[in-house]
Design a protein around this motif. Sequence first.
Motif, PDB file in Angstrom:
ATOM      1  N   LEU A 182       3.700   9.616  -3.822  1.00  0.00           N
ATOM      2  CA  LEU A 182       2.677   8.617  -4.138  1.00  0.00           C
ATOM      3  C   LEU A 182       2.724   7.534  -3.054  1.00  0.00           C
ATOM      4  O   LEU A 182       3.739   6.860  -2.880  1.00  0.00           O
ATOM      5  N   ALA A 183       1.618   7.402  -2.309  1.00  0.00           N
ATOM      6  CA  ALA A 183       1.560   6.414  -1.221  1.00  0.00           C
ATOM      7  C   ALA A 183       0.962   5.107  -1.744  1.00  0.00           C
ATOM      8  O   ALA A 183      -0.174   5.085  -2.232  1.00  0.00           O
ATOM      9  N   VAL A 184       1.753   4.051  -1.658  1.00  0.00           N
ATOM     10  CA  VAL A 184       1.258   2.727  -2.075  1.00  0.00           C
ATOM     11  C   VAL A 184       1.637   1.675  -1.017  1.00  0.00           C
ATOM     12  O   VAL A 184       1.890   0.521  -1.341  1.00  0.00           O
ATOM     13  N   ASP A 185       1.678   2.119   0.242  1.00  0.00           N
ATOM     14  CA  ASP A 185       2.098   1.226   1.333  1.00  0.00           C
ATOM     15  C   ASP A 185       0.911   0.588   2.057  1.00  0.00           C
ATOM     16  O   ASP A 185       1.096  -0.131   3.039  1.00  0.00           O
ATOM     17  N   HIS A 186      -0.294   0.829   1.576  1.00  0.00           N
ATOM     18  CA  HIS A 186      -1.504   0.419   2.309  1.00  0.00           C
ATOM     19  C   HIS A 186      -1.544  -1.064   2.664  1.00  0.00           C
ATOM     20  O   HIS A 186      -2.096  -1.452   3.693  1.00  0.00           O
ATOM     21  N   GLY A 187      -0.965  -1.907   1.807  1.00  0.00           N
ATOM     22  CA  GLY A 187      -1.023  -3.353   2.016  1.00  0.00           C
ATOM     23  C   GLY A 187      -0.372  -3.826   3.297  1.00  0.00           C
ATOM     24  O   GLY A 187      -0.653  -4.936   3.759  1.00  0.00           O
ATOM     25  N   TYR A 188       0.458  -2.993   3.918  1.00  0.00           N
ATOM     26  CA  TYR A 188       1.173  -3.465   5.122  1.00  0.00           C
ATOM     27  C   TYR A 188       0.225  -3.797   6.262  1.00  0.00           C
ATOM     28  O   TYR A 188       0.558  -4.583   7.144  1.00  0.00           O
ATOM     29  N   PHE A 189      -0.974  -3.194   6.250  1.00  0.00           N
ATOM     30  CA  PHE A 189      -1.984  -3.622   7.238  1.00  0.00           C
ATOM     31  C   PHE A 189      -3.340  -3.903   6.618  1.00  0.00           C
ATOM     32  O   PHE A 189      -4.187  -4.519   7.244  1.00  0.00           O
ATOM     33  N   LEU A 190      -3.518  -3.514   5.340  1.00  0.00           N
ATOM     34  CA  LEU A 190      -4.828  -3.695   4.696  1.00  0.00           C
ATOM     35  C   LEU A 190      -4.844  -4.841   3.686  1.00  0.00           C
ATOM     36  O   LEU A 190      -5.888  -5.138   3.100  1.00  0.00           O
TER      37      LEU A 190
ATOM     38  N   ILE B   8       0.122  16.177   3.531  1.00  0.00           N
ATOM     39  CA  ILE B   8      -1.177  15.567   3.871  1.00  0.00           C
ATOM     40  C   ILE B   8      -1.400  14.252   3.130  1.00  0.00           C
ATOM     41  O   ILE B   8      -0.974  14.071   1.982  1.00  0.00           O
ATOM     42  N   ALA B   9      -2.103  13.350   3.802  1.00  0.00           N
ATOM     43  CA  ALA B   9      -2.590  12.121   3.165  1.00  0.00           C
ATOM     44  C   ALA B   9      -3.879  12.482   2.437  1.00  0.00           C
ATOM     45  O   ALA B   9      -4.534  13.476   2.766  1.00  0.00           O
ATOM     46  N   GLY B  10      -4.250  11.660   1.470  1.00  0.00           N
ATOM     47  CA  GLY B  10      -5.487  11.936   0.732  1.00  0.00           C
ATOM     48  C   GLY B  10      -6.712  11.400   1.452  1.00  0.00           C
ATOM     49  O   GLY B  10      -7.801  11.960   1.351  1.00  0.00           O
ATOM     50  N   GLY B  11      -6.532  10.287   2.160  1.00  0.00           N
ATOM     51  CA  GLY B  11      -7.677   9.642   2.815  1.00  0.00           C
ATOM     52  C   GLY B  11      -8.486   8.803   1.845  1.00  0.00           C
ATOM     53  O   GLY B  11      -8.041   8.525   0.727  1.00  0.00           O
TER      54      GLY B  11
ATOM     55  N   VAL C 255       1.623  16.706  -0.777  1.00  0.00           N
ATOM     56  CA  VAL C 255       0.648  15.636  -0.527  1.00  0.00           C
ATOM     57  C   VAL C 255       1.371  14.293  -0.628  1.00  0.00           C
ATOM     58  O   VAL C 255       2.360  14.168  -1.342  1.00  0.00           O
ATOM     59  N   ASP C 256       0.866  13.344   0.127  1.00  0.00           N
ATOM     60  CA  ASP C 256       1.308  11.952  -0.027  1.00  0.00           C
ATOM     61  C   ASP C 256       0.021  11.183  -0.267  1.00  0.00           C
ATOM     62  O   ASP C 256      -0.603  10.684   0.663  1.00  0.00           O
ATOM     63  N   MET C 257      -0.400  11.159  -1.518  1.00  0.00           N
ATOM     64  CA  MET C 257      -1.737  10.662  -1.840  1.00  0.00           C
ATOM     65  C   MET C 257      -1.672   9.245  -2.372  1.00  0.00           C
ATOM     66  O   MET C 257      -0.792   8.901  -3.153  1.00  0.00           O
ATOM     67  N   GLY C 258      -2.630   8.455  -1.937  1.00  0.00           N
ATOM     68  CA  GLY C 258      -2.724   7.077  -2.411  1.00  0.00           C
ATOM     69  C   GLY C 258      -4.040   6.831  -3.096  1.00  0.00           C
ATOM     70  O   GLY C 258      -4.178   6.997  -4.307  1.00  0.00           O
ATOM     71  N   ARG C 259      -5.082   6.509  -2.296  1.00  0.00           N
ATOM     72  CA  ARG C 259      -6.353   6.055  -2.875  1.00  0.00           C
ATOM     73  C   ARG C 259      -6.994   7.056  -3.820  1.00  0.00           C
ATOM     74  O   ARG C 259      -7.614   6.652  -4.806  1.00  0.00           O
ATOM     75  N   ASN C 260      -6.848   8.339  -3.547  1.00  0.00           N
ATOM     76  CA  ASN C 260      -7.475   9.313  -4.450  1.00  0.00           C
ATOM     77  C   ASN C 260      -6.750   9.408  -5.783  1.00  0.00           C
ATOM     78  O   ASN C 260      -7.245  10.046  -6.704  1.00  0.00           O
TER      79      ASN C 260
ATOM     80  N   LEU D  78       7.160   5.735   9.456  1.00  0.00           N
ATOM     81  CA  LEU D  78       6.423   4.861  10.379  1.00  0.00           C
ATOM     82  C   LEU D  78       5.218   5.632  10.889  1.00  0.00           C
ATOM     83  O   LEU D  78       5.137   6.848  10.711  1.00  0.00           O
ATOM     84  N   SER D  79       4.295   4.912  11.529  1.00  0.00           N
ATOM     85  CA  SER D  79       3.116   5.587  12.070  1.00  0.00           C
ATOM     86  C   SER D  79       3.241   5.767  13.575  1.00  0.00           C
ATOM     87  O   SER D  79       3.836   4.917  14.249  1.00  0.00           O
ATOM     88  N   ILE D  80       2.663   6.856  14.064  1.00  0.00           N
ATOM     89  CA  ILE D  80       2.524   7.039  15.512  1.00  0.00           C
ATOM     90  C   ILE D  80       1.025   7.099  15.802  1.00  0.00           C
ATOM     91  O   ILE D  80       0.249   7.592  14.979  1.00  0.00           O
TER      92      ILE D  80
END
Length: 265
Positions: free
Chosen positions: A23-31, A193-196, A219-224, A110-112
């Motif tokens: 479960l991806a809930v890291d979006h706030g780090y840049f959003l 995969i990310a959900g997008g 999957v590493d899904m967040g928004r969906n 981390l992101s590349i």
Amino acid sequence: MDWGLKNRLARIIKPETGHTVMLAVDHGYFLGPTSGLEIPGKTIKPLLPYADSLMLTRGVLRTSVDPNNDIPIVLRVSGGNSIVGDDLSNESITTNIEEAIRLNVCAMTLSIYVGSKYEHQTLINLSELVNEGEKYGIPVLAVTAVGKEMGRGAKYLALACRIAAELGAHFVKTYYCEGFEKVVKTCPVPIIIAGGKKIPEHDALKLAFNAIQKGACGVDMGRNIFQSNHPVAMIQAVRSIVHKKASVDKAFELFNSKIKMQSVS
Ligand code: R5P
């Protein structure tokens, strides 16, 4: 690979199925306060029983997750950029290995930004993080970020995933695309995969199904999940595809039946 590193990975990628629902809930780090994650603790809590791991920053972990919880943590350790800044790819390591150890994490991420202005910096970030992680048995998940100017096709994603694996990432998170099997085939480590962006639930389930069929390990899904009107039903439906080989229609039936059950309880 040493025992600790293997053991941490096995807590995320379940050995019983070889798959994972992160479960991806890291979006706030840049959003910042992303829709659905305004109060992270409230969003996360009901989803925890259905997630194999939680991907988030130390700030949200400390403030919004009960430490009496045994969910494996995939800690985002990069940042320093924002959606309103000059260049999203200008990302650095923000959280050191000692902090990751104190927080008892199962992996660091981390992101590349392959092909971006700061490509070199983010690839060196990855290499250095792998060096640190290897010292203490903590695996690294590389996220192949896609900025506005970067591609999302198989050729680009295969390039980015392969570079991540070559630099030592233990698993890679990327996007599903046409020709995804090529991305999987040419990457020697597991791909998630990310959900997008949020799409209708049936479409998101199809995305998860196709990715698993074509060799994704999970999957590493967040928004969906957390932007669905029914996030708990949605994560259970995603789980049925990832771990139980459900078809898209069966998973969608499960989604609808969970909604009905929740509305009567
Ligand atoms: C982006 O860099 C973040 O790592 C997100 O966690 C990632 O994009 C996955 O979330 P979503 O399924 O919402 O795309």
